[in-house]
Design a protein around this motif. Sequence first.
Motif, PDB file in Angstrom:
ATOM      1  N   GLY A  78       1.274   6.304 -13.628  1.00 32.21           N
ATOM      2  CA  GLY A  78       0.642   5.214 -12.912  1.00 32.21           C
ATOM      3  C   GLY A  78       0.773   5.381 -11.407  1.00 32.21           C
ATOM      4  N   PRO A  79       0.332   4.393 -10.649  1.00 33.41           N
ATOM      5  CA  PRO A  79       0.281   4.525  -9.194  1.00 33.41           C
ATOM      6  C   PRO A  79       1.608   4.271  -8.469  1.00 33.41           C
ATOM      7  CG  PRO A  79      -0.612   2.418  -9.833  1.00 33.41           C
ATOM      8  CD  PRO A  79      -0.308   3.167 -11.109  1.00 33.41           C
ATOM      9  N   SER A  80       2.669   3.975  -9.191  1.00 30.88           N
ATOM     10  CA  SER A  80       3.960   3.696  -8.558  1.00 30.88           C
ATOM     11  C   SER A  80       4.506   4.959  -7.891  1.00 30.88           C
ATOM     12  CB  SER A  80       4.971   3.198  -9.586  1.00 30.88           C
ATOM     13  OG  SER A  80       6.263   3.164  -9.026  1.00 30.88           O
ATOM     14  N   ARG A  81       4.656   4.929  -6.575  1.00 32.59           N
ATOM     15  CA  ARG A  81       5.148   6.093  -5.831  1.00 32.59           C
ATOM     16  C   ARG A  81       6.557   6.465  -6.293  1.00 32.59           C
ATOM     17  NH1 ARG A  81       3.064   8.581  -1.590  1.00 32.59           N
ATOM     18  NH2 ARG A  81       1.645   6.874  -1.193  1.00 32.59           N
ATOM     19  N   MET A  82       7.395   5.473  -6.562  1.00 32.53           N
ATOM     20  CA  MET A  82       8.772   5.745  -6.966  1.00 32.53           C
ATOM     21  C   MET A  82       8.805   6.492  -8.302  1.00 32.53           C
ATOM     22  SD  MET A  82      12.096   3.233  -7.598  1.00 32.53           S
ATOM     23  CE  MET A  82      11.341   1.970  -6.660  1.00 32.53           C
ATOM     24  N   LYS A  83       8.056   6.029  -9.284  1.00 32.22           N
ATOM     25  CA  LYS A  83       8.031   6.679 -10.592  1.00 32.22           C
ATOM     26  C   LYS A  83       7.453   8.088 -10.484  1.00 32.22           C
ATOM     27  CE  LYS A  83       7.587   2.496 -13.378  1.00 32.22           C
ATOM     28  NZ  LYS A  83       6.713   1.760 -14.300  1.00 32.22           N
ATOM     29  N   CYS A  84       6.415   8.249  -9.673  1.00 36.76           N
ATOM     30  CA  CYS A  84       5.792   9.560  -9.507  1.00 36.76           C
ATOM     31  C   CYS A  84       6.719  10.520  -8.778  1.00 36.76           C
ATOM     32  CB  CYS A  84       4.454   9.429  -8.781  1.00 36.76           C
ATOM     33  SG  CYS A  84       3.173   8.656  -9.791  1.00 36.76           S
ATOM     34  N   ASP A  85       7.457  10.029  -7.788  1.00 43.79           N
ATOM     35  CA  ASP A  85       8.416  10.878  -7.080  1.00 43.79           C
ATOM     36  C   ASP A  85       9.486  11.393  -8.041  1.00 43.79           C
ATOM     37  OD1 ASP A  85       7.187  10.706  -4.592  1.00 43.79           O
ATOM     38  OD2 ASP A  85       8.496   9.098  -3.880  1.00 43.79           O
ATOM     39  N   VAL A  86       9.997  10.522  -8.893  1.00 44.36           N
ATOM     40  CA  VAL A  86      11.023  10.912  -9.864  1.00 44.36           C
ATOM     41  C   VAL A  86      10.454  11.952 -10.832  1.00 44.36           C
ATOM     42  CG1 VAL A  86      12.394  10.077 -11.826  1.00 44.36           C
ATOM     43  CG2 VAL A  86      12.311   8.761  -9.711  1.00 44.36           C
ATOM     44  N   ALA A  87       9.222  11.743 -11.283  1.00 48.98           N
ATOM     45  CA  ALA A  87       8.582  12.689 -12.221  1.00 48.98           C
ATOM     46  C   ALA A  87       8.350  14.041 -11.559  1.00 48.98           C
ATOM     47  CB  ALA A  87       7.277  12.110 -12.738  1.00 48.98           C
ATOM     48  N   ALA A  88       7.958  14.042 -10.303  1.00 48.51           N
ATOM     49  CA  ALA A  88       7.717  15.300  -9.579  1.00 48.51           C
ATOM     50  C   ALA A  88       9.006  16.079  -9.388  1.00 48.51           C
ATOM     51  CB  ALA A  88       7.053  15.018  -8.244  1.00 48.51           C
ATOM     52  N   VAL A  89      10.091  15.383  -9.070  1.00 49.06           N
ATOM     53  CA  VAL A  89      11.391  16.054  -8.911  1.00 49.06           C
ATOM     54  C   VAL A  89      11.827  16.643 -10.253  1.00 49.06           C
ATOM     55  CG1 VAL A  89      13.836  15.657  -8.435  1.00 49.06           C
ATOM     56  CG2 VAL A  89      12.099  14.690  -6.922  1.00 49.06           C
ATOM     57  N   ASP A 137       0.822  -1.198   0.000  1.00 47.09           N
ATOM     58  CA  ASP A 137       0.000   0.000   0.000  1.00 47.09           C
ATOM     59  C   ASP A 137       0.864   1.259   0.000  1.00 47.09           C
ATOM     60  OD1 ASP A 137      -2.613   1.225   0.057  1.00 47.09           O
ATOM     61  OD2 ASP A 137      -2.106   1.873   2.082  1.00 47.09           O
ATOM     62  N   ARG A 138       1.991   1.229   0.653  1.00 50.02           N
ATOM     63  CA  ARG A 138       2.869   2.395   0.725  1.00 50.02           C
ATOM     64  C   ARG A 138       3.580   2.678  -0.585  1.00 50.02           C
ATOM     65  NH1 ARG A 138       4.811  -0.051   5.838  1.00 50.02           N
ATOM     66  NH2 ARG A 138       3.383   0.734   7.400  1.00 50.02           N
ATOM     67  N   SER A 139       3.693   1.681  -1.427  1.00 49.47           N
ATOM     68  CA  SER A 139       4.436   1.868  -2.666  1.00 49.47           C
ATOM     69  C   SER A 139       3.576   2.419  -3.798  1.00 49.47           C
ATOM     70  CB  SER A 139       5.067   0.548  -3.107  1.00 49.47           C
ATOM     71  OG  SER A 139       4.060  -0.374  -3.474  1.00 49.47           O
ATOM     72  N   ARG A 140       2.290   2.667  -3.514  1.00 50.71           N
ATOM     73  CA  ARG A 140       1.404   3.149  -4.559  1.00 50.71           C
ATOM     74  C   ARG A 140       0.623   4.375  -4.099  1.00 50.71           C
ATOM     75  NH1 ARG A 140      -1.819  -1.606  -7.121  1.00 50.71           N
ATOM     76  NH2 ARG A 140      -2.412  -2.112  -5.010  1.00 50.71           N
ATOM     77  N   ILE A 141       0.230   5.187  -5.071  1.00 52.45           N
ATOM     78  CA  ILE A 141      -0.559   6.389  -4.824  1.00 52.45           C
ATOM     79  C   ILE A 141      -1.910   6.208  -5.505  1.00 52.45           C
ATOM     80  CG2 ILE A 141      -0.712   8.879  -5.144  1.00 52.45           C
ATOM     81  CD1 ILE A 141       2.316   8.857  -5.615  1.00 52.45           C
ATOM     82  N   SER A 142      -2.969   6.481  -4.784  1.00 48.69           N
ATOM     83  CA  SER A 142      -4.294   6.405  -5.367  1.00 48.69           C
ATOM     84  C   SER A 142      -4.755   7.800  -5.756  1.00 48.69           C
ATOM     85  CB  SER A 142      -5.286   5.800  -4.377  1.00 48.69           C
ATOM     86  OG  SER A 142      -6.591   5.851  -4.918  1.00 48.69           O
ATOM     87  N   ALA A 143      -4.981   8.018  -7.036  1.00 43.48           N
ATOM     88  CA  ALA A 143      -5.458   9.317  -7.505  1.00 43.48           C
ATOM     89  C   ALA A 143      -6.913   9.539  -7.108  1.00 43.48           C
ATOM     90  CB  ALA A 143      -5.316   9.412  -9.016  1.00 43.48           C
ATOM     91  N   GLU A 144      -7.583   8.488  -6.680  1.00 42.80           N
ATOM     92  CA  GLU A 144      -8.984   8.599  -6.275  1.00 42.80           C
ATOM     93  C   GLU A 144      -9.143   8.966  -4.808  1.00 42.80           C
ATOM     94  OE1 GLU A 144     -11.277   5.271  -7.568  1.00 42.80           O
ATOM     95  OE2 GLU A 144     -10.376   5.307  -9.553  1.00 42.80           O
ATOM     96  N   GLU A 145      -8.062   8.983  -4.061  1.00 40.03           N
ATOM     97  CA  GLU A 145      -8.104   9.366  -2.648  1.00 40.03           C
ATOM     98  C   GLU A 145      -7.543  10.779  -2.517  1.00 40.03           C
ATOM     99  OE1 GLU A 145      -9.554   7.789  -0.294  1.00 40.03           O
ATOM    100  OE2 GLU A 145      -9.841   5.866  -1.261  1.00 40.03           O
ATOM    101  N   PRO A 146      -8.404  11.759  -2.245  1.00 40.25           N
ATOM    102  CA  PRO A 146      -7.948  13.161  -2.194  1.00 40.25           C
ATOM    103  C   PRO A 146      -6.806  13.409  -1.222  1.00 40.25           C
ATOM    104  CG  PRO A 146     -10.339  13.049  -2.137  1.00 40.25           C
ATOM    105  CD  PRO A 146      -9.819  11.640  -2.021  1.00 40.25           C
ATOM    106  N   TYR A 147      -6.805  12.728  -0.072  1.00 36.12           N
ATOM    107  CA  TYR A 147      -5.738  12.960   0.899  1.00 36.12           C
ATOM    108  C   TYR A 147      -4.393  12.468   0.390  1.00 36.12           C
ATOM    109  CZ  TYR A 147      -6.217   8.033   2.260  1.00 36.12           C
ATOM    110  OH  TYR A 147      -6.259   6.664   2.256  1.00 36.12           O
ATOM    111  N   GLU A 148      -4.373  11.443  -0.437  1.00 37.25           N
ATOM    112  CA  GLU A 148      -3.108  10.957  -0.994  1.00 37.25           C
ATOM    113  C   GLU A 148      -2.564  11.930  -2.037  1.00 37.25           C
ATOM    114  OE1 GLU A 148      -2.613   6.910  -2.120  1.00 37.25           O
ATOM    115  OE2 GLU A 148      -3.805   6.162  -0.446  1.00 37.25           O
TER     116      GLU A 148
END
Length: 61
Positions: free
Chosen positions: A46-57, A12-23
Amino acid sequence: MADDKSKRGSADRSRISAEEPYEVDYFAKKHGITEAQARAIIKKHGPSRMKCDVAAVALKR
């Protein structure tokens, strides 16, 4: 579908849900981006936290 908060763990920690506003809100604040930018990143990478973190940086550069 609502997030089942009783189920916790690394999966659960390794993924981000775009449907959950708090996430989305947490992800946006963590990286100093808007919620719209955060949703766009999650949609594109996609929901991969690692890929999204890299994209955000990369977006901040």
